[in-house]
Write a protein that holds these residues in place. Structure first.
Motif, PDB file in Angstrom:
ATOM      1  N   ALA A 106     -24.936  74.996 -78.797  1.00 10.21           N
ATOM      2  CA  ALA A 106     -26.088  74.301 -79.369  1.00 10.21           C
ATOM      3  C   ALA A 106     -26.174  72.871 -78.852  1.00 10.21           C
ATOM      4  O   ALA A 106     -27.261  72.389 -78.505  1.00 10.21           O
ATOM      5  CB  ALA A 106     -25.992  74.312 -80.902  1.00 10.21           C
ATOM      6  N   PHE A 107     -25.041  72.180 -78.775  1.00  6.19           N
ATOM      7  CA  PHE A 107     -25.027  70.799 -78.303  1.00  6.19           C
ATOM      8  C   PHE A 107     -25.482  70.727 -76.847  1.00  6.19           C
ATOM      9  O   PHE A 107     -26.318  69.899 -76.486  1.00  6.19           O
ATOM     10  CB  PHE A 107     -23.620  70.214 -78.459  1.00  6.19           C
ATOM     11  N   VAL A 108     -24.947  71.596 -76.007  1.00  7.87           N
ATOM     12  CA  VAL A 108     -25.272  71.575 -74.573  1.00  7.87           C
ATOM     13  C   VAL A 108     -26.737  71.954 -74.349  1.00  7.87           C
ATOM     14  O   VAL A 108     -27.418  71.350 -73.514  1.00  7.87           O
ATOM     15  CB  VAL A 108     -24.309  72.496 -73.784  1.00  7.87           C
ATOM     16  N   ILE A 109     -27.258  72.915 -75.098  1.00  4.21           N
ATOM     17  CA  ILE A 109     -28.674  73.278 -74.980  1.00  4.21           C
ATOM     18  C   ILE A 109     -29.556  72.116 -75.438  1.00  4.21           C
ATOM     19  O   ILE A 109     -30.629  71.871 -74.890  1.00  4.21           O
ATOM     20  CB  ILE A 109     -28.982  74.566 -75.777  1.00  4.21           C
ATOM     21  N   ARG A 113     -17.208  73.085 -71.373  1.00  2.00           N
ATOM     22  CA  ARG A 113     -16.100  74.034 -71.268  1.00  2.00           C
ATOM     23  C   ARG A 113     -16.075  74.960 -72.487  1.00  2.00           C
ATOM     24  O   ARG A 113     -15.933  76.176 -72.361  1.00  2.00           O
ATOM     25  CB  ARG A 113     -14.783  73.271 -71.106  1.00  2.00           C
ATOM     26  N   ASN A 114     -16.238  74.388 -73.691  1.00  2.00           N
ATOM     27  CA  ASN A 114     -16.245  75.199 -74.911  1.00  2.00           C
ATOM     28  C   ASN A 114     -17.478  76.093 -75.000  1.00  2.00           C
ATOM     29  O   ASN A 114     -17.409  77.202 -75.527  1.00  2.00           O
ATOM     30  CB  ASN A 114     -16.156  74.305 -76.146  1.00  2.00           C
ATOM     31  N   ALA A 115     -18.625  75.614 -74.500  1.00  2.00           N
ATOM     32  CA  ALA A 115     -19.843  76.434 -74.504  1.00  2.00           C
ATOM     33  C   ALA A 115     -19.653  77.656 -73.616  1.00  2.00           C
ATOM     34  O   ALA A 115     -20.075  78.759 -73.962  1.00  2.00           O
ATOM     35  CB  ALA A 115     -21.042  75.611 -74.038  1.00  2.00           C
ATOM     36  N   LEU A 116     -19.006  77.455 -72.466  1.00  2.15           N
ATOM     37  CA  LEU A 116     -18.734  78.592 -71.582  1.00  2.15           C
ATOM     38  C   LEU A 116     -17.790  79.585 -72.242  1.00  2.15           C
ATOM     39  O   LEU A 116     -17.822  80.775 -71.939  1.00  2.15           O
ATOM     40  CB  LEU A 116     -18.157  78.101 -70.247  1.00  2.15           C
ATOM     41  N   GLY A 117     -16.965  79.091 -73.158  1.00  3.01           N
ATOM     42  CA  GLY A 117     -16.067  79.960 -73.918  1.00  3.01           C
ATOM     43  C   GLY A 117     -16.737  80.594 -75.125  1.00  3.01           C
ATOM     44  O   GLY A 117     -16.125  81.382 -75.840  1.00  3.01           O
ATOM     45  N   GLY A 118     -18.004  80.243 -75.396  1.00  2.00           N
ATOM     46  CA  GLY A 118     -18.761  80.884 -76.445  1.00  2.00           C
ATOM     47  C   GLY A 118     -18.762  80.190 -77.799  1.00  2.00           C
ATOM     48  O   GLY A 118     -19.265  80.749 -78.766  1.00  2.00           O
ATOM     49  N   ARG A 119     -18.218  78.968 -77.893  1.00  2.00           N
ATOM     50  CA  ARG A 119     -18.245  78.255 -79.187  1.00  2.00           C
ATOM     51  C   ARG A 119     -19.677  77.866 -79.512  1.00  2.00           C
ATOM     52  O   ARG A 119     -20.315  77.149 -78.746  1.00  2.00           O
ATOM     53  CB  ARG A 119     -17.352  77.032 -79.138  1.00  2.00           C
TER      54      ARG A 119
END
Length: 138
Positions: free
Chosen positions: A52-55, A41-47
């Motif tokens: 980096a964690f999701v990748i 959710r935070n990655a989709l928000g650009g954090r």
């Protein structure tokens, strides 16, 4: 029954250590819990740290594939089953106010009673599903 080799045990241990280090690093550096559903959710928000964690998740799996020899056949369910499973996991993570990684890795480490209950339920439902569906042979 699936037999595990010493390499399997070693990779599992290394993976667990890396997950723990990543979770501790995220908490110490950013004060954030390493729950994958929240990180997505935070990655989709650009954090940036969440991106980096999701990748790093699929890159870690790719690294294990390379270290393990790369030639091992990997069996996946059909795209429809994977989509349904992903949807059900997403709904479950929403209902549980977090996912297995957030509750099991980080919540139990923080002695959260809610995370302990959620983790017990995750494991119980997983055991029931394995009993009903079985485990595919590699």
């Amino acid at each position: 029954m699936v037999t595990l080799s010493p390499m399997d045990w070693g990779l599992a241990l290394a993976g667990g250590l890396l997950i723990g280090l990543a979770a501790a690093g995220l908490m110490l550096t950013y004060g954030r819990v390493a729950g994958v559903s929240g990180l997505v959710r935070n990655a989709l928000g650009g954090r940036l740290e969440a991106v980096a964690f999701v990748i790093g998740l699929p890159l870690g799996a790719l690294l294990v594939q390379v270290v393990a020899g790369g030639g091992a056949a990997v069996a996946f369910a059909s795209p429809g089953r994977l989509a349904l499973a992903g949807l059900l996991v997403g709904v479950g993570a929403g209902l549980a106010n977090g996912c297995t990684s957030g509750h099991s890795v980080c919540g139990i480490a923080r002695l959260s009673p809610r995370s302990l209950v959620a983790t017990v339920l995750f494991i119980a439902v997983g055991a029931v599903m394995v009993a009903l569906v079985g485990v595919p042979n590699p």
